[in-house]
Design a protein around this motif. Structure first.
Motif, PDB file in Angstrom:
ATOM      1  N   ASN A  19       6.815  29.537  26.834  1.00 34.37           N
ATOM      2  CA  ASN A  19       7.864  28.757  27.487  1.00 34.37           C
ATOM      3  C   ASN A  19       7.921  29.132  28.963  1.00 34.37           C
ATOM      4  O   ASN A  19       8.147  30.302  29.296  1.00 34.37           O
ATOM      5  N   TYR A  64       3.818  27.991  16.778  1.00 34.87           N
ATOM      6  CA  TYR A  64       4.999  27.833  17.623  1.00 34.87           C
ATOM      7  C   TYR A  64       5.642  26.507  17.283  1.00 34.87           C
ATOM      8  O   TYR A  64       5.078  25.687  16.554  1.00 34.87           O
ATOM      9  N   SER A  66       7.423  23.130  19.074  1.00 29.16           N
ATOM     10  CA  SER A  66       7.537  22.470  20.382  1.00 29.16           C
ATOM     11  C   SER A  66       8.827  21.674  20.527  1.00 29.16           C
ATOM     12  O   SER A  66       9.138  21.229  21.630  1.00 29.16           O
ATOM     13  N   HIS A  69      14.103  25.652  19.425  1.00 27.56           N
ATOM     14  CA  HIS A  69      14.198  27.095  19.575  1.00 27.56           C
ATOM     15  C   HIS A  69      14.448  27.637  18.159  1.00 27.56           C
ATOM     16  O   HIS A  69      14.852  26.888  17.271  1.00 27.56           O
ATOM     17  N   ALA A 103      11.408  27.500  22.384  1.00 24.04           N
ATOM     18  CA  ALA A 103      10.390  26.507  22.042  1.00 24.04           C
ATOM     19  C   ALA A 103       9.102  26.830  22.788  1.00 24.04           C
ATOM     20  O   ALA A 103       9.123  27.181  23.966  1.00 24.04           O
ATOM     21  N   GLY A 104       7.984  26.742  22.082  1.00 28.75           N
ATOM     22  CA  GLY A 104       6.679  26.960  22.680  1.00 28.75           C
ATOM     23  C   GLY A 104       6.133  28.358  22.578  1.00 28.75           C
ATOM     24  O   GLY A 104       4.944  28.575  22.804  1.00 28.75           O
ATOM     25  N   ILE A 146       8.339  20.648  24.863  1.00 29.48           N
ATOM     26  CA  ILE A 146       8.955  21.936  25.220  1.00 29.48           C
ATOM     27  C   ILE A 146       9.897  21.764  26.412  1.00 29.48           C
ATOM     28  O   ILE A 146      11.001  22.310  26.411  1.00 29.48           O
TER      29      ILE A 146
END
Length: 172
Positions: A19, A64, A66, A69, A103-104, A146
């Protein structure tokens, strides 16, 4: 509950985007004994506005999300989690630790004991998560996803006055 927080930022490694604007937050030993019961932990997260709670472990492959969170509350056992993808950082976590993953940001279980259990949850409206693994074809779309993920209104454990609110620059 202990409110100490450590921040970690991870660079895009070409596979795991991580992120660009938000740090991963690690709350060592922040989850009190009374919340290590998965049902009570889920209630705590729900009271603080985080939903879609689940109880399980963490996937053993780098992945992860995208479009969301995620918070991971370690309710039992120990594990070695790799956060930030293969080029990130390894954390030895134990019951009582909490990790908020923007996120990410890549994460995976690199090994755990047999009693390792996590309660995970997502901010409001983000309960529909995706699982991305860094395949080349997913790249352009996930970067835009993201960037668009909304900030939560509250810290998942400490509510509207929690460390996440300050560390992620949430305005009221």
């Amino acid at each position: 509950m202990d409110r100490r927080v450590e921040e970690y930022r991870f660079e895009d490694d070409g596979r795991i985007p991580n992120n660009p604007g938000l740090p991963l937050l690690y709350y060592p030993r922040a989850l009190g004994e009374e919340y290590r019961d998965p049902g009570r932990c889920r209630e705590l997260l729900r009271e603080n506005g985080w939903g879609g709670a689940w109880v399980n472990g963490v996937f053993s492959y780098h992945h992860y999300h995208s479009v969301s969170h995620e918070v991971l509350c370690i309710v039992s056992g120990t594990a070695r989690l790799e956060l930030g993808g293969p080029s990130g950082k390894t954390f030895d976590v134990e019951a009582g630790d909490i990790i908020v993953i923007p996120a990410g940001v890549g994460h995976r279980n690199a090994g755990s004991d047999g009693s390792f259990r996590v309660v995970g949850a997502y901010p409001p409206g983000q309960e529909r998560y995706d699982i991305r693994t860094g395949e080349p074809g997913e790249r352009p779309g996930v970067l835009e996803n993201i960037r668009r993920v909304a900030l939560p209104n509250t810290d998942p454990v400490f509510g509207p006055e929690g460390p996440l609110v300050e560390r992620w620059g949430i305005r009221r």
